[in-house]
Design a protein around this motif. Structure first.
Motif, short mmCIF file in Angstrom:
data_model
loop_
_atom_site.label_atom_id
_atom_site.label_comp_id
_atom_site.label_asym_id
_atom_site.label_seq_id
_atom_site.Cartn_x
_atom_site.Cartn_y
_atom_site.Cartn_z
N GLU A 221 1.09 -1.32 -0.08
CA GLU A 221 0.03 -0.14 0.00
C GLU A 221 0.89 1.19 0.23
O GLU A 221 0.33 2.45 -0.01
CB GLU A 221 -0.75 0.11 1.34
N GLY A 222 2.32 1.39 -0.14
CA GLY A 222 3.14 2.22 0.18
C GLY A 222 2.67 3.42 -0.84
O GLY A 222 2.81 4.72 -0.35
N PHE A 226 2.04 6.79 0.92
CA PHE A 226 2.82 8.09 1.38
C PHE A 226 2.36 9.37 0.41
O PHE A 226 2.66 10.53 0.93
CB PHE A 226 4.11 7.57 0.60
N THR A 227 1.38 8.97 -0.47
CA THR A 227 0.68 10.16 -1.04
C THR A 227 -0.30 10.73 0.03
O THR A 227 -0.32 11.90 0.13
CB THR A 227 -0.26 9.62 -2.10
N GLY A 232 -1.26 15.37 4.05
CA GLY A 232 -1.25 15.74 5.37
C GLY A 232 -0.44 16.69 5.67
O GLY A 232 -0.57 17.71 6.39
N LEU A 233 1.08 16.50 5.46
CA LEU A 233 2.25 17.39 5.60
C LEU A 233 1.95 18.65 5.04
O LEU A 233 2.02 19.77 5.60
CB LEU A 233 3.54 16.72 5.13
N VAL A 391 0.23 21.80 -6.94
CA VAL A 391 -0.18 21.29 -8.15
C VAL A 391 0.76 20.08 -8.42
O VAL A 391 0.19 19.00 -9.00
CB VAL A 391 0.24 22.61 -9.36
N ILE A 392 1.89 19.95 -8.08
CA ILE A 392 2.73 18.68 -8.17
C ILE A 392 1.96 17.52 -7.34
O ILE A 392 1.98 16.50 -7.90
CB ILE A 392 4.04 18.94 -7.63
N LEU A 393 1.57 17.75 -6.15
CA LEU A 393 1.05 16.91 -5.32
C LEU A 393 -0.54 16.53 -5.82
O LEU A 393 -0.63 15.42 -5.69
CB LEU A 393 0.60 17.49 -3.92
N LEU A 394 -1.12 17.33 -6.59
CA LEU A 394 -2.22 17.12 -7.39
C LEU A 394 -2.07 15.92 -8.48
O LEU A 394 -2.59 14.83 -8.65
CB LEU A 394 -2.87 18.23 -8.29
#
Length: 410
Positions: A221-222, A226-227, A232-233, A391-394
């Motif tokens: 599930e990593g 991690f996403t 959250g961070l 945007v990168i996280l998106l």
């Protein structure tokens, strides 16, 4: 086998209230000091960076100990870890308050008290998420709903924080430290009497087996875990960075101080709280809905944070922008809570959710000091950078949150 009535009795209204008191108290323990920081700078004779460390020291202590608390809660029980942790938070508040009251140079002892509070927070707040999962077992709809209440309590604490912090400081500037101990005591009493944790029928998993299963969980599930951790961070980094900036900006640019400042700070936080509550009620454990919510919230966060610096001298526009930001983050948090709690096996739930909580605390710890360093010379650049990171996280969410795979593995 347990009957429906037994289950209903076990998860009573008072049980939910008691669990919700923990994030409320822990949030008050940190966020309540944000509007008081400019006063602390004057009273104690410290810089804005040093005052930001009063927030950061609490969070840094929690970051490293949360995974330990998560494992201990999986191994020995949730309540066994939560109660001593709340007692430590109570003691930490007394140390910081007494030092501020009686010492001429209290900064070091304030930090020590805050670290002790952070240790307490590490064993209290993160354990609530797996506890909810334990109590509701396989009922995803009720789990999502209760998690929404827990996250709403967290965000409601953020709404109350600037108002209570400013109100208490108006009487005595160090009173917020003592009030944290008082609220912790109330939570201790509630948890002790009203939270009835289900008794385990199986023996606790041995450490080697536990670590092996945990490694297997992260291997399977990593990518999506991690996403979620990164989300959250990011959310907490943006929220606490903006709150720290807003607290300083309202005083220095708009000459809004004291209780009035507390109410102004509470405006975007109130909308964050409402968004959190409504999201938690409507997710109902549906992964496709959770993913869509994450995407929408990241778009809202990335778009609104760009304009915080540019609107900093126009109060109404600044509040509009930070309110949109608050709504976006408020709706994102219950979605992250739900996807973690509902898709991890009970044996690893406490530890995995504790890693998620650690990621959030990293954001809380980093937000104020980073903002104190960049807000004078690089304000707009920092907020543009935050928007780009969103945007990168998106794109990471699009790539790694795969609903079908999560449903198969969970």
């Amino acid at each position: 086998m347990e009957t429906g009535n037994n289950q209903e009795n076990k998860v009573s209204i008072w049980c939910i209230v008691s669990m919700a008191s923990i994030p409320l108290v822990m949030t008050l323990g940190n966020s309540m000091l944000i509007p008081v920081l400019p006063i602390l700078e004057n009273k104690v004779g410290i810089t804005s960076f040093q005052s930001s460390m009063i927030i950061t020291s609490y969070s840094v202590a929690a970051i490293f100990l949360i995974p330990v608390a998560g494992y201990l809660s999986d191994r020995f029980g949730r309540k066994v870890v939560i109660l001593p942790s709340l007692i430590l938070a109570l003691i930490g508040g007394l140390i910081a308050g007494f030092a501020s009251w009686k010492l001429d140079s209290p900064f070091t002892w304030i930090i020590i008290g805050r670290i002790l509070q952070g240790v307490g927070a590490s064993g209290a707040m993160p354990i609530v998420l797996p506890l909810v999962g334990d109590l509701y077992k396989d009922d995803e709809e009720k789990t999502s709903s209760c998690l929404g209440i827990i996250e709403t309590s967290n965000t409601f604490g953020k709404v109350l924080s600037p108002i209570l912090g400013s109100l208490f400081a108006a009487f005595l500037w160090f009173l917020p430290f003592f009030s944290i101990s008082f609220f912790s005591l109330i939570s201790i009493i509630l948890i002790f009497f009203f939270v009835k944790v289900p008794k385990e029928k199986d023996d606790p998993v041995k450490l080697n087996d536990f670590l092996s299963n945990l490694k297997k969980t992260f291997k399977q599930e990593g990518k999506w875990l991690f996403t979620v951790f990164l989300n959250g961070l990011f959310a907490m980094l943006i929220l606490f960075g903006v709150l720290f900036f807003l607290s300083e900006n309202l005083e220095k640019t708009h000459d809004i101080k004291g209780i009035k400042k507390g109410f102004v700070l509470a405006i975007p936080l109130l909308l964050l709280c409402i968004a959190s509550y409504l999201t938690g009620r409507n997710l109902k454990g549906k992964l496709k809905t959770i993913k869509k919510m994450m995407i929408a919230c990241l778009i809202g966060t990335s778009a609104s944070v760009l304009f915080v610096g540019y609107t900093s001298k126009k109060l109404i526009l600044l509040l509009v922008v930070t309110s949109i930001l608050g709504i976006s983050i408020g709706a994102l948090l219950p979605a992250l809570d739900a996807i973690i709690t509902e898709n991890i096996e009970k044996e690893q739930r406490g530890t995995v959710s504790s890693f998620y909580s650690s990621a959030r605390f990293i954001g809380v710890a980093a937000g104020p000091p980073v903002m104190s360093l960049v807000m004078n010379n690089y304000l707009n650049v920092s907020y543009i950078t935050a928007g780009v990171l969103g945007v990168i996280l998106l794109f990471i969410v699009f790539r790694f949150i795969k609903v079908e795979e999560i449903e198969i593995n969970s």
